[in-house]
Write a protein that holds these residues in place. Structure first.
Motif, short mmCIF file in Angstrom:
data_model
loop_
_atom_site.label_atom_id
_atom_site.label_comp_id
_atom_site.label_asym_id
_atom_site.label_seq_id
_atom_site.Cartn_x
_atom_site.Cartn_y
_atom_site.Cartn_z
N GLY A 58 0.85 -4.86 4.00
CA GLY A 58 1.61 -3.79 3.38
C GLY A 58 3.05 -3.82 3.81
N GLY A 59 3.89 -3.00 3.11
CA GLY A 59 5.30 -2.94 3.44
C GLY A 59 5.56 -2.10 4.66
N GLN A 60 6.77 -2.22 5.19
CA GLN A 60 7.15 -1.45 6.36
C GLN A 60 7.46 -0.01 5.96
OE1 GLN A 60 10.47 -3.76 7.84
NE2 GLN A 60 9.18 -4.77 9.33
N THR A 61 7.17 0.91 6.84
CA THR A 61 7.48 2.32 6.58
C THR A 61 8.92 2.61 7.01
OG1 THR A 61 6.66 2.95 8.77
CG2 THR A 61 5.09 3.02 6.92
N SER A 62 9.51 3.58 6.35
CA SER A 62 10.88 3.98 6.64
C SER A 62 10.91 5.47 6.93
CB SER A 62 11.81 3.66 5.47
OG SER A 62 11.87 2.27 5.21
N SER A 63 11.81 5.87 7.80
CA SER A 63 11.98 7.28 8.12
C SER A 63 13.46 7.61 8.16
CB SER A 63 11.34 7.63 9.47
OG SER A 63 12.00 6.93 10.52
N PHE A 64 13.76 8.88 7.87
CA PHE A 64 15.15 9.34 7.85
C PHE A 64 15.18 10.77 8.38
CE2 PHE A 64 18.45 11.84 5.71
CZ PHE A 64 19.58 11.11 6.03
#
Length: 310
Positions: free
Chosen positions: A1-7
């Motif tokens: 799966g793809g990497q998770t992103s946070s902001f």
């Protein structure tokens, strides 16, 4: 799966005031100030963290006439720090002690720009077409200047920076003879220790600048062609033939005109400047036409000093 992103972001304090004009749907004047801001983004193991002690600004409109205004905006900030952490490249830290800037837009069609935003694609061929044709160039002159003070960049154990780093943007509107320019300048750059060969330190410029502008672009013709021919309900609004025609419209005569100005570098051992024009054929860019003048001035020679003894 793809990497998770946070902001995430935090603003400890924010305040502002404004005088709103309902006819313009914009402010006659506005002031704002933010203090102790922090923004963090992370994608997988890569992380970017930026903080700023303060950021403030003021915007005023004047010479209001039928939805067209002159707009001036000034801003300033202090204590900007950004850290980029990535296991693959290491950590990069950037700091700016303070910054200031000014933007000016003459004869800005603020009401027309508002109406452009609220129009839907289903009205593209009717009211929107008339709106665009009636309001070009939308702005007669747009200039922005920003200066960063005491800039430091640290990476892989090396530190460099500038006493000042500035840029300028200018644009004269959507016209049949549009000009778009960019200029960058530096003052007293600091080169990391060990980068320069011994004895060459004097070759680093104390000041340097470079300005480039593209002139004679038929941006008004491009906008008119898009309004008449583009179908923005499709993923490719233009056919290949239409795209080729658009390229011919934006660069009349097939040659792109480039102005080179305020290109200069000055150190303790040299003082050079360059200015001129170039014409570039986008289909044969490796053979430009150029008329460039390079000027070299003798660096000042320090007078011998006499020491008196009593």
């Amino acid at each position: 799966g793809g990497q998770t992103s946070s902001f995430t972001y935090i603003i400890e304090k924010m305040e502002g005031s404004a005088l709103f004009d309902p006819v313009l749907t914009f402010t006659r004047s506005a002031d704002f100030k933010f203090e102790n801001m922090k923004v963090t983004t992370q994608t997988g193991p890569a992380k970017v963290e930026a903080t700023m002690q303060s950021y403030s600004g003021n915007t005023t409109t004047s010479n209001i006439n039928g939805g067209v205004v002159d707009l001036v905006s000034v801003m300033s900030g202090t204590g900007l720090n950004e850290t980029v952490s990535d296991p693959s490249t290491g950590e990069v830290a950037i700091s700016v002690a303070s910054m200031d800037g000014r933007a000016q837009a003459d004869k800005l069609g603020i009401v027309a720009l508002r109406d452009l935003v609220v129009f839907g694609l289903d009205k593209w061929k009717s009211k929107l077409k008339a709106l665009i044709k009636a309001n070009v160039p939308f702005v007669d002159n747009l200039v922005e200047n920003v200066t960063l003070h005491d800039v430091k960049v640290t990476a892989q154990g090396l530190e460099g920076g500038f006493e000042q780093l500035g840029y300028k943007l200018d644009f004269n509107g959507i016209k049949a003879d549009t000009r778009a320019g960019f200029e960058v300048s530096i003052l007293n750059p600091k080169v990391p220790m060990g980068i320069l060969p011994p004895g060459t330190e004097a070759a680093v410029p104390q000041t340097a600048s470079m300005g480039v502008a593209i002139t004679g672009l038929n941006v008004e013709g491009v906008v008119s062609y898009l309004v008449e021919n583009a179908d923005f309900t499709k993923s490719d609004p233009l056919t290949p033939a239409q795209s080729a025609e658009l390229g011919k419209i934006v660069v009349p005569g097939g040659w792109m005109n480039v102005e080179v100005s305020n290109v200069a570098a000055k150190s303790a051992v040299y003082d050079l400047s360059l200015a001129g024009t170039m014409q570039v054929n986008p289909d044969n860019s490796d053979k430009p036409r150029a008329d460039i003048t390079i000027t070299g001035r003798q660096a000042p020679i320090e007078e011998p000093r006499t020491t008196r003894r009593n």
